[in-house]
Design a protein around this motif. Structure first.
Motif, mmCIF file in Angstrom:
data_model
loop_
_atom_site.group_PDB
_atom_site.id
_atom_site.type_symbol
_atom_site.label_atom_id
_atom_site.label_comp_id
_atom_site.label_asym_id
_atom_site.label_seq_id
_atom_site.Cartn_x
_atom_site.Cartn_y
_atom_site.Cartn_z
ATOM 1 N N VAL A 1 0.833 -1.211 0.000
ATOM 2 C CA VAL A 1 0.000 0.000 0.000
ATOM 3 C C VAL A 1 0.865 1.257 0.000
ATOM 4 O O VAL A 1 0.606 2.210 -0.748
ATOM 5 N N SER B 1 2.457 1.740 -3.385
ATOM 6 C CA SER B 1 1.464 2.207 -4.350
ATOM 7 C C SER B 1 1.195 3.700 -4.184
ATOM 8 O O SER B 1 1.089 4.440 -5.163
ATOM 9 N N GLU B 2 1.123 4.152 -2.929
ATOM 10 C CA GLU B 2 0.880 5.579 -2.668
ATOM 11 C C GLU B 2 2.031 6.435 -3.182
ATOM 12 O O GLU B 2 1.822 7.481 -3.806
ATOM 13 N N LYS C 1 2.130 6.495 -7.072
ATOM 14 C CA LYS C 1 1.063 7.333 -7.628
ATOM 15 C C LYS C 1 1.474 8.804 -7.632
ATOM 16 O O LYS C 1 1.192 9.538 -8.582
ATOM 17 N N VAL D 1 -3.546 -4.880 -8.737
ATOM 18 C CA VAL D 1 -3.958 -4.099 -7.556
ATOM 19 C C VAL D 1 -3.738 -2.615 -7.814
ATOM 20 O O VAL D 1 -4.582 -1.770 -7.524
ATOM 21 N N ALA D 2 -2.530 -2.288 -8.371
ATOM 22 C CA ALA D 2 -2.244 -0.880 -8.676
ATOM 23 C C ALA D 2 -3.206 -0.347 -9.733
ATOM 24 O O ALA D 2 -3.691 0.784 -9.652
ATOM 25 N N ARG E 1 -6.640 0.385 -8.221
ATOM 26 C CA ARG E 1 -6.654 1.653 -7.474
ATOM 27 C C ARG E 1 -6.800 2.843 -8.435
ATOM 28 O O ARG E 1 -7.576 3.766 -8.211
ATOM 29 N N THR E 2 -6.028 2.763 -9.570
ATOM 30 C CA THR E 2 -6.081 3.867 -10.546
ATOM 31 C C THR E 2 -7.474 3.970 -11.160
ATOM 32 O O THR E 2 -8.053 5.052 -11.266
ATOM 33 N N ALA F 1 -10.269 2.944 -9.923
ATOM 34 C CA ALA F 1 -11.220 3.394 -8.914
ATOM 35 C C ALA F 1 -11.159 4.913 -8.742
ATOM 36 O O ALA F 1 -12.186 5.587 -8.624
ATOM 37 N N GLU F 2 -9.909 5.449 -8.698
ATOM 38 C CA GLU F 2 -9.748 6.910 -8.576
ATOM 39 C C GLU F 2 -10.399 7.610 -9.773
ATOM 40 O O GLU F 2 -11.104 8.615 -9.623
#
Length: 616
Positions: free
Chosen positions: A64, A67-68, A71, A412-413, A416-417, A419-420
């Motif tokens: 996590v 990933s943060e 990004k 997973v990454a 997240r993208t 979803a954003e």
């Protein structure tokens, strides 16, 4: 005569008392030994469970955090190429600067970034996303900041520090802005981790991140921040404080001492707590940084509960066993006395029969003992073989874990993208692109489920079960676990199954283990080749299926080729020589054969019985 008898009676009366006292002492010693052994074993088992849980938690939180960071890294580079950013630095036009202020404000809110700001070549901030706030960076001089100097000189820089204006720590990501190859300013993004720390606080395990100097940068425990896990040199501490990188933090040492019984267990006094508690520390490096993430898993509750349960069980078992032994001994004595009386009456008649019976009983007992020993030996061999198969699978899992983690981290990454982006589309009323993103997220979730399902099935320990299984399913399962390893080593893989849907007789997971072993061995033999290739092919007959796994490597030395399926024969410096032995046993228990030859590289030939149509 009477005197001697009277002198002997006390001795006779004391003997049962002494024997009873000896029995009580022996029982107490046995129960105490069982208690100590159960306590030790239970605590070691509980610590192993806590350690496994802490390692899993650390791996998830590293993923996590990474990933943060990733990004946030892409945004400074993209903004530094923006023509509006260049023109604002070149012209200083007030209208352009005002427009950029608003744009940076929207970007910071949309990407959950702390601050985005633009610094001219003299070190003065001309644009800032927080221009409306009392903590605005506008007109602030950041020429002294290391990230500004490094980015201006080298093109980009990353620096974790305490904010001089905002009074909040964060990771500064700086990118140089150029015009015709000449540096004209620096674009800076400050990534703050308050939300991540708040999320970590929901878990019972304290979590913190340290840099290369062992200084805590991010922590779910506020009292840990800007303290050290190892002593700092006084000169280095003074230099850090003068640089104001961490404000006026004292940089003192955390109360984090290893216990004498186990160095992995640390005794920690958490802020606000009166006494120290025991925690098991699990640490992992954070990829693409010089940071390390540590998770402190509390041990007291788990170990105490396990020890109490084990000690109680041991005490109960001890009491039952000792009581059973006492009862058995009493009954044995009574039976012996009865048999002695009967034997006295029939002594002459049964003397010869007793001798013969004793001989036969001894022979019979010896035969039963030998049969029992053989049965136990057979069971031990079967159990050992199952353990060897499981150990081989776990060893292979350890080698392919990095590849599987990469296969999972990518979707997973991406999730997240997407979803954003979906949230942005929905906020703008664009439901069409949002629905497409959600469909893509569902597809990526299915992909993660397939990977983790295959990994979980492969790692599961179970007895062999022979049944019809699709050859293509077995090969696909093995390749799902090894695909990243082959891509990473630039190895070409070709699969030519003449009848992919054909079914063979065997255990699916164990057959997958055979293919994983053979493909991994081939990949290791091709490490030094740039044109490495592996080919899997099959030829289906009426009652059997022949599968070959071939590589274009150097082949096997003649002295190894003849003894390759004997235990402890290996060409690897760190190998045990058991993988191919286990693989051959798995094929044999399926009713097939495994052979090897050199033909432009190593060629392994697997022959498996074809499952009948009635069985399938």
């Amino acid at each position: 005569m009477d005197a001697s008898l009277s002198e002997g009676r006390p001795v006779t009366r004391r003997r049962p008392v002494l024997m009873a006292a000896g029995v009580v002492v022996a029982v107490a010693v046995i129960l105490l030994g069982l208690d100590r052994a159960a306590d030790y074993a239970a605590r070691r088992w509980a610590l192993a469970q806590v350690e496994a849980s802490a390692a899993t938690a650390a791996a998830l939180r590293v993923a996590v955090l990474r990933s943060e960071i990733e990004k946030q890294r892409s945004l400074p580079f993209a903004l530094a190429q923006d023509p509006d950013v260049r023109r604002a630095l070149e012209t200083g036009n007030a209208a352009r600067i005002d427009a950029l202020n608003k744009r940076f404000e929207q970007l910071a809110a949309g990407t959950r970034t702390g601050v985005i700001y633009l610094i001219d070549a003299d070190g003065h901030t001309i644009v800032a996303s927080n221009y409306r706030t009392p903590e605005s960076f506008l007109n602030s001089d950041y020429g002294f900041r290391p990230y500004f100097r490094l980015a201006l000189a080298q093109g980009r820089a990353e620096h974790f520090a305490f904010g001089t204006v905002s009074r909040r720590p964060g990771l500064y990501l700086a990118q140089r802005v150029e015009a015709d190859g000449v540096p004209i300013g620096v674009l800076v993004l400050k990534a703050e981790f308050d939300a991540l720390e708040d999320e970590w606080r929901r878990f019972p395990e304290p979590t913190f991140v340290t840099d290369a100097r062992h200084i805590v940068l991010i922590s779910s425990v506020p009292g840990f921040r800007f303290r050290t896990t190892q002593p700092l040199d006084p000169v280095e501490r003074e230099a850090i404080r003068e640089s104001l990188q961490f404000g006026d933090a004292p940089l003192d040492l955390l109360d984090l001492d290893p216990t004498a019984a186990d160095p992995a267990v640390k005794r920690v006094r958490l802020p606000g707590q009166a006494k120290r508690e025991d925690f098991l520390e699990s640490s992992l490096l954070v990829p693409t940084t010089d940071w390390s993430l540590s998770v402190l898993a509390p041990t007291a509750a788990t170990t105490n509960l396990a020890a109490t349960a084990a000690r109680t069980s041991a005490a109960l078992l001890g009491v039952v066993a000792i009581g059973s032994a006492g009862l058995w001994r009493t009954r044995r004595r009574r039976r012996a006395r009865a048999e002695a009386r009967e034997a006295e009456a029939r002594r002459e008649l049964e003397a010869r029969v007793a001798d013969r019976t004793a001989e036969l009983s001894a022979a019979n007992a010896q035969l039963r003992t030998e049969m029992e020993e053989r049965r136990r030996a057979r069971l031990a061999i079967d159990a050992l073989q199952d353990e060897l198969v499981q150990a081989s699978k776990l060893a292979v899992l350890g080698q392919i874990a990095a590849g599987v983690a990469h296969e999972v981290n990518q979707p997973v990454a991406a999730i997240r993208t997407f979803a954003e982006n979906s949230r942005t589309f929905l906020a703008q009323g664009q439901t069409g692109p949002a629905v497409e993103n959600l469909e893509t997220i569902a597809m990526l979730t299915e992909r993660i489920g397939a990977i983790t399902g295959e990994l979980r099935a492969f790692a599961r320990k179970s007895a062999a079960r022979l049944e019809p299984v699709g050859l293509g399913t077995v090969v696909d399962g093995a390749l799902l676990l090894l695909r990243y390893r082959l891509l990473q080593n630039d190895i070409t893989l070709s699969v030519a199954l003449d009848v992919p849907e054909v079914q063979v007789t065997g255990d699916r997971v164990r057959l997958e283990q055979v293919f994983v072993n053979l493909i991994q061995n081939a990949a290791e033999a091709l490490d030094t080749r740039r044109d490495g290739a592996i080919r899997i092919a099959s030829a289906t007959g009426a009652d059997k299926v022949v599968v070959t796994v071939a590589d274009n490597g150097p082949g096997l030395p003649p002295e190894v080729l003849g003894a390759l399926f004997l235990p402890f024969t290996t060409t690897k410096p760190q190998g045990l020589g058991l993988g191919l032995v286990i693989s051959k046993d798995i094929i044999s228990e399926s009713g097939g054969t495994l052979a090897v030859a050199n033909a432009g590289g190593a060629v392994f030939t697997i022959t498996l019985p074809r499952a009948s149509e009635a069985t399938s």
